[in-house]
Design a protein around this motif. Sequence first.
Motif, mmCIF file in Angstrom:
data_model
loop_
_atom_site.group_PDB
_atom_site.id
_atom_site.type_symbol
_atom_site.label_atom_id
_atom_site.label_comp_id
_atom_site.label_asym_id
_atom_site.label_seq_id
_atom_site.Cartn_x
_atom_site.Cartn_y
_atom_site.Cartn_z
ATOM 1 N N LEU A 244 -17.863 30.019 -39.419
ATOM 2 C CA LEU A 244 -19.111 30.371 -38.755
ATOM 3 C C LEU A 244 -18.904 30.264 -37.248
ATOM 4 O O LEU A 244 -18.473 29.224 -36.741
ATOM 5 N N ARG A 245 -19.225 31.331 -36.534
ATOM 6 C CA ARG A 245 -19.099 31.358 -35.074
ATOM 7 C C ARG A 245 -20.489 31.143 -34.469
ATOM 8 O O ARG A 245 -21.378 31.970 -34.646
ATOM 9 N N TRP A 246 -20.631 30.046 -33.756
ATOM 10 C CA TRP A 246 -21.934 29.562 -33.295
ATOM 11 C C TRP A 246 -21.919 29.489 -31.773
ATOM 12 O O TRP A 246 -21.055 28.833 -31.183
ATOM 13 N N ALA A 247 -22.869 30.131 -31.126
ATOM 14 C CA ALA A 247 -22.901 30.144 -29.659
ATOM 15 C C ALA A 247 -23.398 28.823 -29.095
ATOM 16 O O ALA A 247 -24.345 28.218 -29.620
ATOM 17 N N VAL A 248 -22.763 28.373 -28.026
ATOM 18 C CA VAL A 248 -23.210 27.219 -27.254
ATOM 19 C C VAL A 248 -23.282 27.639 -25.787
ATOM 20 O O VAL A 248 -22.724 28.664 -25.391
ATOM 21 N N ASP A 249 -23.965 26.841 -24.984
ATOM 22 C CA ASP A 249 -24.124 27.203 -23.580
ATOM 23 C C ASP A 249 -22.832 27.040 -22.783
ATOM 24 O O ASP A 249 -22.553 27.820 -21.880
ATOM 25 N N ALA A 250 -22.058 26.012 -23.106
ATOM 26 C CA ALA A 250 -20.825 25.760 -22.362
ATOM 27 C C ALA A 250 -19.945 24.826 -23.168
ATOM 28 O O ALA A 250 -20.411 24.126 -24.074
ATOM 29 N N LEU A 251 -18.659 24.810 -22.847
ATOM 30 C CA LEU A 251 -17.783 23.816 -23.457
ATOM 31 C C LEU A 251 -18.155 22.444 -22.901
ATOM 32 O O LEU A 251 -18.573 22.320 -21.752
ATOM 33 N N PRO A 252 -17.990 21.396 -23.706
ATOM 34 C CA PRO A 252 -18.407 20.070 -23.232
ATOM 35 C C PRO A 252 -17.472 19.526 -22.158
ATOM 36 O O PRO A 252 -16.262 19.704 -22.234
ATOM 37 N N THR A 253 -18.063 18.878 -21.162
ATOM 38 C CA THR A 253 -17.239 18.189 -20.156
ATOM 39 C C THR A 253 -16.819 16.821 -20.664
ATOM 40 O O THR A 253 -15.878 16.232 -20.153
ATOM 41 N N THR A 254 -17.543 16.310 -21.663
ATOM 42 C CA THR A 254 -17.179 15.044 -22.296
ATOM 43 C C THR A 254 -17.589 15.090 -23.760
ATOM 44 O O THR A 254 -18.540 15.781 -24.125
ATOM 45 N N LEU A 255 -16.849 14.359 -24.590
ATOM 46 C CA LEU A 255 -17.200 14.208 -26.003
ATOM 47 C C LEU A 255 -17.892 12.870 -26.255
ATOM 48 O O LEU A 255 -18.193 12.539 -27.396
ATOM 49 N N ASN A 256 -18.141 12.125 -25.183
ATOM 50 C CA ASN A 256 -18.814 10.835 -25.280
ATOM 51 C C ASN A 256 -20.292 11.040 -24.984
ATOM 52 O O ASN A 256 -20.690 11.269 -23.844
ATOM 53 N N ALA A 257 -21.128 10.967 -26.017
ATOM 54 C CA ALA A 257 -22.555 11.241 -25.877
ATOM 55 C C ALA A 257 -23.281 10.223 -25.033
ATOM 56 O O ALA A 257 -24.442 10.427 -24.673
ATOM 57 N N PHE A 258 -22.630 9.118 -24.689
ATOM 58 C CA PHE A 258 -23.281 8.070 -23.913
ATOM 59 C C PHE A 258 -22.931 8.155 -22.431
ATOM 60 O O PHE A 258 -23.237 7.232 -21.677
ATOM 61 N N GLN A 259 -22.304 9.229 -22.008
ATOM 62 C CA GLN A 259 -22.004 9.424 -20.595
ATOM 63 C C GLN A 259 -22.992 10.393 -19.972
ATOM 64 O O GLN A 259 -23.608 11.217 -20.654
ATOM 65 N N ALA A 260 -23.128 10.310 -18.646
ATOM 66 C CA ALA A 260 -24.165 11.051 -17.948
ATOM 67 C C ALA A 260 -23.996 12.555 -18.039
ATOM 68 O O ALA A 260 -24.980 13.291 -17.983
ATOM 69 N N ASP A 261 -22.779 13.044 -18.162
ATOM 70 C CA ASP A 261 -22.579 14.489 -18.193
ATOM 71 C C ASP A 261 -22.475 15.045 -19.612
ATOM 72 O O ASP A 261 -22.086 16.188 -19.803
ATOM 73 N N ALA A 262 -22.858 14.246 -20.607
ATOM 74 C CA ALA A 262 -22.927 14.765 -21.971
ATOM 75 C C ALA A 262 -23.993 15.848 -22.027
ATOM 76 O O ALA A 262 -25.011 15.779 -21.338
ATOM 77 N N ASP A 263 -23.767 16.876 -22.830
ATOM 78 C CA ASP A 263 -24.697 17.997 -22.875
ATOM 79 C C ASP A 263 -24.967 18.414 -24.313
ATOM 80 O O ASP A 263 -24.664 17.682 -25.260
ATOM 81 N N GLY A 264 -25.545 19.598 -24.479
ATOM 82 C CA GLY A 264 -25.903 20.063 -25.811
ATOM 83 C C GLY A 264 -24.717 20.248 -26.726
ATOM 84 O O GLY A 264 -24.798 19.997 -27.923
#
Length: 802
Positions: A70-90
């Motif tokens: 399944l090919r699923w659109a996202v807004d951007a590639l993540p800058t971090t994989l740590n959800a507890f950091q300030a730059d975590a995103d969708g």
Amino acid sequence: MSQVGAPRGRTCSRSPRSRTLRSVATLGSAVLALAVLAGCTSGDSGDEPPAAAQDNAPAPRDKVADGGTLRWAVDALPTTLNAFQADADGTTARIAGAVLPALHTLDERGRPRLNPDYLESAQVIETEPRQVVLYKLNQQAVWSDGREIGAPDFVAQWRALSGRDTAYWTARNAGYERIEKIERGKNDLEVRVTFGKPYADWRSLFTPLYPKEVMGSPNTFNDGARSTLKSTAGPFLLKAIDRENDTVTLARNPRWWGKTAKLDTLVLTAVPRTERAAALAADKLDLAEIDRAAAERIALAVRDARAGRNGAQALAHGPGAGITPAAALKSWALAYGSDEEKAEEVRAAREKNQRAIARYAAEQKGLARFVVRKSLEPAYTQLSLNGESGPLADERVRRAVARAIDRQELAETVLKPLGLPARPPGSHLALVGQPAYADSSDALGDQDTEEARALLADAGWVPGGALKKPAAATKAGSEAEKKGPQERKAEDAEKAADEKNEKNDKNEKKTDGNAEEADAASDEGLYIVGDDKPGERRAAPLIGAGGPENGTNILAPAPVAAFQGAALLRQAAALDTDTGAKAEGKPVARPVAGAYAPRGTAAPAAVDAAAAQALGKDGKPLSLRFVLPSGPGSESLRAVGDRIIRMLDAIGIRTEVVKVSDESFFKDHIASGDYDLALYSWPATAFPATDARPIYAKPEPASDGSLLVEQNYARVGTDRIDQLFDQAAATLDEEEARDLVRQADARIWAAAGSIPLYQRPQLVAVKPEVVNAGAWGFAAPRYQDIGFKKPESAKGAERNKG
């Protein structure tokens, strides 16, 4: 859109207040799964269903094919994989949901529910002398390296997020700082968590849960989990991040103990919102959140395909739709006329237009393969009124703005054309369908033009006031005159809220101090120390960008702020109109009511007469600076903003529209306070006392003279609101907690710092054969159930046909 973020580094841990911040995930995109807060005092919603049901093509697992990508659109590639950091995103949140443990997930009404894939049970087993929660883990739950999930992982996450060690660059800590100790229970499958202070929202903790290898040291937390996750524990695992092709590939986890994921792989592909229709048409995606314009194109494509029209539709509603027969004939004549220079120019334009029509027709053919799933996102769009300085520092002016707004009209404008329920939210802290929802908007009042005008007059804004010189009163005298009515208004609002909350008087008595005095001080402390011109707002950079002379410090942003950055990129374009301003950053002066005239009409000679009718005070006109994003994905906000401007015109409030780039809208204007009016969205949450507090916390002057606002970008708050949130977070009685949050919401309405307008539409383009995926509403996706519909056998198809 860029996110509001403190610089990477220790700035995220500088202030003790920052440790109270918790992430509020995005609805389909931001940092963790959430739910919603609470309502007011007009009664519980009971079993009232959500305003809009899920639309995700549900199918039993035996009807879902095994395998596939399944090919699923996202807004951007993540800058971090740590959800507890300030730059975590969708995208961080989406990956975490598929590959990491979530001890509690949300159901279709936004309620946290125990996840049996990881827990057999989780409950409060002691309340005295300390609150103790006992987690009993699923005995099959293991990390992808084979190690059992257990107490060491809980301990590592607690220590990393407790805020005690500032070497961890964490963006949110709320709840973890209340934990006193974590112990192994009777066996390795039991974890005892003891709280030093009672914590009502304990279900929000340990989701997502990271392995101790990530949380165990500052180095692995800060840098190790930004680009890779060596150990995971979900139905999928992280296979690869391809930054050249903008994809993240998740593969089925062979060690997964739960129901096997139906898909072989899930590919998250970064595609800007404005390019998604083309990507869908080119068969590069199977699933994508879209705006209204793309949804309308798909509806037209499906209609034309069913009618057997192939290319003619491009002329009916595509780039050639506006070409009349007369215009086409004229264009042909010019293209083959005697003026060679003009003919060449026209032929080039005709060729360009033909290419656009052909491209559009080809895309429409591809879009006909999709359907649009629609629901309402667990988030609402609000009008924010900056109460830091200027006219909106006066509560009467804020209330006048609020009373001028017809929220029902705005909700219908955005949602009715989409066939979605258009009911304005009655709460800042919950949405319809959640157990805590109750409508507390009557603490402010419905739309009332006459009342709005009366409030402005009471505040001193009168016709012709802009032409009058300031009264020769002393500054101290004028300030005292201004403060008196404000305090009386605040007290009146408090009394009204208290009358609606009589059943909660027992909770009121628990608070030290006088509630009315606390709210009466709502505007105190908002002046920026060191500002040379108190009547003039100055943009302040984020924390870490300078010293106290910057005026306002934004505490290290929780993912609530990260959500905001992502969410504003994804505004559903519910309207196609535009306010007309083209130059970014340049104000567009709005005329006063009654000043509209056809283009080309000469300006009236009696300008002085118009000025005499304009609202003003002490020689200054009443004008508010309305900041709006200018990007192609923000048409909805601009259209809603245009309607709001007309509503304010009706009561004599003039506006200056300033359009800025999407990238700078939130970071450079909302977060820094460089606006009077603005439209942006907040997500809902299942944990109101925790997640909403920083959004509505009273701004506090810091020792260096700056102003700490947390996520309260309206800069409007009261001590009493803070007290009610704190009480709600500390009680383990769920009904009592809801009542306290509802009392807080009534006061938030009365303060008129933000006005909820409408719940955001959720539009998802998806192939018809994709099941258990689409517009989820409140619920968290079950990644292991997503897949493609099994093809029917020939005999089965014949049976169904018969």
